[in-house]
Design a protein around this motif. Structure first.
Motif, PDB file in Angstrom:
ATOM      1  N   ALA A 111      91.109  32.461  26.568  1.00 55.10           N
ATOM      2  CA  ALA A 111      90.477  32.650  25.144  1.00 55.10           C
ATOM      3  C   ALA A 111      89.700  31.274  24.782  1.00 55.10           C
ATOM      4  N   LEU A 112      90.394  30.157  24.762  1.00 55.30           N
ATOM      5  CA  LEU A 112      90.214  29.002  24.322  1.00 55.30           C
ATOM      6  C   LEU A 112      88.913  28.288  25.152  1.00 55.30           C
ATOM      7  N   VAL A 113      89.036  28.528  26.406  1.00 61.74           N
ATOM      8  CA  VAL A 113      87.909  27.964  27.471  1.00 61.74           C
ATOM      9  C   VAL A 113      86.818  28.772  27.032  1.00 61.74           C
ATOM     10  N   THR A 114      86.906  30.207  27.088  1.00 65.57           N
ATOM     11  CA  THR A 114      85.865  31.178  26.735  1.00 65.57           C
ATOM     12  C   THR A 114      84.899  30.729  25.601  1.00 65.57           C
ATOM     13  N   VAL A 115      85.665  30.245  24.252  1.00 68.82           N
ATOM     14  CA  VAL A 115      84.836  29.925  23.268  1.00 68.82           C
ATOM     15  C   VAL A 115      84.159  28.707  23.665  1.00 68.82           C
ATOM     16  N   GLY A 116      84.609  27.762  24.372  1.00 71.20           N
ATOM     17  CA  GLY A 116      83.999  26.521  24.734  1.00 71.20           C
ATOM     18  C   GLY A 116      82.783  26.946  25.778  1.00 71.20           C
ATOM     19  N   LEU A 117      82.830  27.795  26.489  1.00 68.82           N
ATOM     20  CA  LEU A 117      81.822  28.186  27.306  1.00 68.82           C
ATOM     21  C   LEU A 117      80.637  28.930  26.502  1.00 68.82           C
ATOM     22  N   PHE A 118      80.866  29.280  25.420  1.00 68.88           N
ATOM     23  CA  PHE A 118      79.847  30.080  24.575  1.00 68.88           C
ATOM     24  C   PHE A 118      78.829  28.735  24.134  1.00 68.88           C
ATOM     25  N   VAL A 119      79.354  27.595  24.102  1.00 77.06           N
ATOM     26  CA  VAL A 119      78.493  26.508  23.728  1.00 77.06           C
ATOM     27  C   VAL A 119      77.306  26.248  24.424  1.00 77.06           C
ATOM     28  N   GLY A 120      77.689  26.628  25.774  1.00 75.37           N
ATOM     29  CA  GLY A 120      76.483  26.607  26.900  1.00 75.37           C
ATOM     30  C   GLY A 120      75.370  27.240  26.640  1.00 75.37           C
ATOM     31  N   TYR A 121      75.379  28.351  25.924  1.00 73.07           N
ATOM     32  CA  TYR A 121      74.021  29.027  25.574  1.00 73.07           C
ATOM     33  C   TYR A 121      73.370  28.316  24.853  1.00 73.07           C
ATOM     34  N   SER A 122      73.808  27.474  23.841  1.00 68.61           N
ATOM     35  CA  SER A 122      72.767  26.661  23.032  1.00 68.61           C
ATOM     36  C   SER A 122      72.661  25.146  23.367  1.00 68.61           C
ATOM     37  N   TRP A 123      73.587  24.648  24.165  1.00 68.46           N
ATOM     38  CA  TRP A 123      73.532  23.292  24.608  1.00 68.46           C
ATOM     39  C   TRP A 123      73.273  23.120  25.986  1.00 68.46           C
ATOM     40  N   LYS A 124      71.855  22.433  26.102  1.00 64.58           N
ATOM     41  CA  LYS A 124      71.214  22.690  27.557  1.00 64.58           C
ATOM     42  C   LYS A 124      72.205  21.611  28.425  1.00 64.58           C
TER      43      LYS A 124
END
Length: 308
Positions: A111-124
């Motif tokens: 769950a913690l890693v998944t939250v971090g992966l979401f950043v990839g949608y907006s951070w190139k």
């Protein structure tokens, strides 16, 4: 009634419920008379009163409630005589303990890693990093097949592991127990309302408030497999972002022929086809929904909880 005896035996194992059963037996003269909530309000709690009604130890009478079977209730208060009453045909399915389905450290880590992966949608930069790493595995596939076929294979793979994760990580018995309990409360509330029994309505309302925690339990059961699905799927999506060249100042990293969609015809991969939704997302979800249904039918997997 073996069923009543089994229910009472289960209730008597909980703190305070043995005394509650003994109280209603005493106040009803071993089932000879009826009792109302006001008659026992000072001796048992509204939650205990509601559980007695829920388990049908108390059933509705003409003016109040009566003990369904005093003899079986008395037997249920006695120590078990060696037989396994939990396996009798009349046993009642209880909601499993929360500890049985509590999240492990791996679930929390995912769950913690998944939250971090979401950043990839907006951070190139993160999106490019994940896309480059994923391209080591998915790049050869893109070189062998047209990109629309690559998306179909990815949709098939995500549909397969999503179905398997939901089937194996979600406690369907517990989900069914949650739904059955809420359904039972609603039915008894309806009956008490039709009978104009305000005392029973108050007790059921209190029980319903206590049962609100079941909603949180259901959410936890549903979200646990979703964490792992997103943990595996977000990198795939970020690779498609990277490969197609989605976003400002982004360029495609794979050859892209025009995509042909039903009812729309030939469109570009990043063209908006349903509001702001781009063509590649529509194509992925069309493939995913179709393959997921085929997988569930083929493997005979049903992830919908059932109630008796």
């Amino acid at each position: 009634m073996p069923r009543i005896e089994s229910k009472v035996r289960t209730l008597a194992s909980d703190d305070g419920m043995r005394e509650a059963v003994e109280t209603v037996l005493e106040r009803t003269d071993d089932g000879e008379t009826e009792v109302k909530w006001l008659d026992v309000k000072g001796d048992i709690t509204s939650g205990q009163w509601g559980r007695l009604i829920e388990k049908e130890v108390l059933v509705e009478g003409e003016e109040g409630f009566r003990v369904a079977d005093a003899e079986a209730t008395r037997a249920g208060l006695e120590p078990a005589s060696g037989e396994d009453t939990s396996t009798s045909s009349g046993s009642v399915t209880e909601i499993p303990d929360d500890d049985e389905s509590s999240w492990s450290k791996y679930d929390k880590g995912a769950a913690l890693v998944t939250v971090g992966l979401f950043v990839g949608y907006s951070w190139k930069p993160l999106r490019d990093l994940i896309g480059t790493v994923m391209d080591v595995v998915l790049g050869p596939l893109g070189e062998m097949l047209p990109f629309y076929a690559v998306v179909m294979i990815l949709a098939l793979a995500t549909g397969l592991y999503s179905t398997l994760l939901q089937a194996n990580l979600m406690n369907m018995d517990k989900m069914s127990a949650y739904q059955e309990r809420m359904k039972d409360i609603q039915e008894r509330r309806k009956e008490a309302k039709e009978a104009g029994d305000d005392d029973a309505l108050d007790a059921i309302q209190e029980e319903q408030m206590d049962a609100m925690g079941d909603q949180l339990g259901m959410f936890k059961e549903q979200f646990r497999p979703m964490v792992w699905i997103m943990f595996l799927t977000i990198p795939v999506f970020l690779w498609m972002y990277w490969a197609i060249g989605v976003g400002q100042n982004a360029s495609a990293h794979v050859p892209l022929d025009p995509l042909v969609l039903p009812l729309r015809g030939e469109v570009g991969w990043t063209d908006s086809v349903i509001g702001p939704i781009q063509a590649w997302i529509v194509w992925y979800f069309l493939c995913s929904m179709g393959f997921t249904q085929i997988i569930r039918k083929s493997l005979n997997i049903d992830i919908s909880p059932t109630t008796s």
